[in-house]
Write an enzyme that holds these catalytic residues in place. Structure first.
Site, short mmCIF file in Angstrom:
data_model
loop_
_atom_site.label_atom_id
_atom_site.label_comp_id
_atom_site.label_asym_id
_atom_site.label_seq_id
_atom_site.Cartn_x
_atom_site.Cartn_y
_atom_site.Cartn_z
N THR A 190 0.83 -1.20 0.00
CA THR A 190 0.00 0.00 0.00
C THR A 190 0.86 1.24 0.00
O THR A 190 1.98 1.24 0.51
CB THR A 190 -0.97 0.02 1.20
OG1 THR A 190 -1.70 1.25 1.19
CG2 THR A 190 -0.24 -0.10 2.52
N ARG A 191 0.33 2.31 -0.61
CA ARG A 191 0.96 3.62 -0.51
C ARG A 191 -0.08 4.67 -0.14
O ARG A 191 0.08 5.85 -0.42
CB ARG A 191 1.68 3.98 -1.82
CG ARG A 191 0.79 4.01 -3.02
CD ARG A 191 1.60 4.25 -4.30
NE ARG A 191 0.87 3.83 -5.47
CZ ARG A 191 0.17 4.65 -6.26
NH1 ARG A 191 0.10 5.92 -5.99
NH2 ARG A 191 -0.45 4.18 -7.31
N HIS A 195 -8.34 2.63 4.52
CA HIS A 195 -9.71 2.90 4.95
C HIS A 195 -10.47 1.57 5.00
O HIS A 195 -9.88 0.50 4.82
CB HIS A 195 -10.35 3.91 4.00
CG HIS A 195 -9.68 5.25 4.03
ND1 HIS A 195 -9.58 6.01 5.18
CD2 HIS A 195 -9.01 5.95 3.06
CE1 HIS A 195 -8.92 7.14 4.91
NE2 HIS A 195 -8.54 7.12 3.63
N HIS A 198 -9.95 -1.18 2.08
CA HIS A 198 -8.76 -2.02 2.07
C HIS A 198 -8.63 -2.86 3.33
O HIS A 198 -8.05 -3.94 3.31
CB HIS A 198 -7.51 -1.15 1.82
CG HIS A 198 -7.42 -0.71 0.39
ND1 HIS A 198 -7.17 0.59 0.03
CD2 HIS A 198 -7.60 -1.40 -0.76
CE1 HIS A 198 -7.17 0.68 -1.31
NE2 HIS A 198 -7.44 -0.52 -1.81
N GLY A 283 -5.25 -5.52 -6.01
CA GLY A 283 -6.55 -4.87 -6.15
C GLY A 283 -6.72 -4.32 -7.55
O GLY A 283 -6.01 -4.72 -8.49
N ARG A 284 -7.65 -3.42 -7.72
CA ARG A 284 -7.83 -2.79 -9.02
C ARG A 284 -6.78 -1.71 -9.22
O ARG A 284 -6.42 -1.01 -8.28
CB ARG A 284 -9.24 -2.18 -9.10
CG ARG A 284 -10.28 -3.25 -8.84
CD ARG A 284 -11.66 -2.93 -9.32
NE ARG A 284 -12.02 -1.52 -9.37
CZ ARG A 284 -13.17 -1.09 -9.90
NH1 ARG A 284 -14.03 -1.94 -10.40
NH2 ARG A 284 -13.45 0.19 -9.92
N ASP A 285 -6.29 -1.60 -10.43
CA ASP A 285 -5.33 -0.56 -10.81
C ASP A 285 -4.11 -0.52 -9.87
O ASP A 285 -3.67 0.56 -9.46
CB ASP A 285 -6.01 0.81 -10.85
CG ASP A 285 -5.20 1.82 -11.67
OD1 ASP A 285 -4.41 1.39 -12.54
OD2 ASP A 285 -5.34 3.03 -11.43
#
Ligand SMILES: [Zn+2]
Length: 379
Positions: A190-191, A195, A198, A283-285
């Protein structure tokens, strides 16, 4: 049972062996030609030192580079999706150079295998799927020096970790997993602050494995990403309040973002395999920027490899939200209701609320996390 024996239950590092490119400072470093590294190259150097980039032992030689750019494989056929290269102005005269860090002091030596020209447009097109210099990764590539310098590295001074309490090398996360008796471990890259959406993905993944590695990237990011120090505080309060301590490890991933989308998803997964993860959340993108990549490109790219080649198993997730009718977090896969029933806030709306000191709905963000962000926005 010794830790070494227990570790046999963990996934093998990529290529079968965890590389260690740390070593004592050789004599005569002061006399060597010096090569200054950019902050991105320094992150790569530190990851070479720790084995996070196993099986790489240095900056890529031409045969590996060409093969990675063309086929997403090292010259020996092992999957590898992004170049790990050191850009220089000219080929050094000697067969060894000193690599210097942020302070301009030597931190490593590189045994020169050679320097070679590379085609920036081609690397951009193949690795970033665009030659547009508005893309931050492409711009960085275009700004680089014109030759790549290849060779194995020996790092005698490791980078000062930005978050010492979260700094764990692959050997250390592996020992931690083994000590906790975990075999199947899912890694979460993660960057962003985490929330509810996630949180839901990570917990959904954790339901099927032994442990969760929350592995925030703390190297270079775009200037409009939330600063790492703020994010780290968000992760701390979230995990303290909402995750079982014996099932989760939070540690820093020292890489710089490349924003290469699909290829970076593969690269992120391979690195996490080296840290001991058997599974990886996509995840997406993933690792995307702007609209350069399709929503599912970072998931589809895994189909270009046979599952056994990567070793680590990707876990694909949809966008999650709170659904008022379901009364729970859900995704388009699990909820039949329409958008009006879902709690959705755009990034712009969230920033607006936080900067006004207002908490977003609890269905969107845990209040403890939102409070950290409000404090950061106000200072
Ligand atoms: Zn629903």
């Amino acid at each position: 049972m010794s830790t070494a024996i227990k570790q046999q239950h963990l996934i093998e590092p990529h290529g079968g062996r965890l590389v260690d490119r740390t070593g004592p400072r050789p004599d005569g470093v002061e006399q060597l030609e010096q090569v200054a590294l950019t902050s991105r190259e320094l992150s790569d150097l530190d990851m070479l030192a720790s084995g996070a980039l196993s099986p790489l032992e240095g900056f890529m030689a031409r045969h590996d580079y060409e093969s990675v750019v063309d086929d997403m494989r090292l010259a020996n056929g092992l999957p590898w999706s992004l170049p790990v290269c050191l850009a220089v102005d000219r080929e050094p005269d000697g067969d060894r150079v000193a690599l210097t860090g942020a302070e301009g002091t030597p931190v490593a030596v590189l045994d020169v295998e050679g320097a070679y020209e590379y085609d920036k447009q081609r690397e951009a097109e193949r690795c970033f799927r665009t030659t547009d210099d508005a893309h931050p990764g492409v711009k960085r590539l275009y700004d680089q020096k014109p030759l790549y310098l290849a060779g194995h590295v020996t790092v005698f001074e490791r980078a000062e970790p930005a978050f010492p309490e979260l700094a764990l090398d692959p050997a250390e996360t592996r020992a931690e997993f083994a000590g906790r008796g975990w075999k199947r471990v899912v890694g979460f890259q993660t960057r962003n602050p985490i929330h509810r959406a996630h949180e839901y993905l990570t917990k959904g993944a954790l339901e099927t494995v032994d442990g969760l590695l929350i592995h925030p990237l703390v190297g270079d990011t775009k200037s409009d990403d939330v600063p790492a120090a703020t994010r780290v505080e968000c992760y701390r309060v979230l995990v303290e309040n909402y995750y079982p301590a014996d099932r989760v490890l939070v540690s820093a991933f020292p890489a710089a973002m490349r924003y290469a989308g699909p290829r970076e998803a593969i690269w992120h997964a391979i690195c996490r395999k080296n840290y001991g993860c058997s599974h990886f959340i996509v995840g997406r993108d993933h690792a995307g920027v702007g609209d350069y990549y399709g929503t599912y490109d970072a998931q589809l790219i895994f189909d270009e490899f046979e599952p056994h080649e990567l070793g680590i198993e990707p876990m694909f997730f949809e966008h999650a939200f709170f659904c008022r009718v379901c009364g729970s977090m859900a995704t388009p896969k699990t909820c039949p209701h329409g958008g009006d029933d879902h709690v959705f806030l755009s990034g712009t709306k969230v920033r607006e609320l936080l900067s006004e000191g207002k908490l977003p709905p609890a269905e969107f963000s845990r209040p403890e996390v939102a409070e950290v962000l409000i404090r950061a926005y106000r200072s």
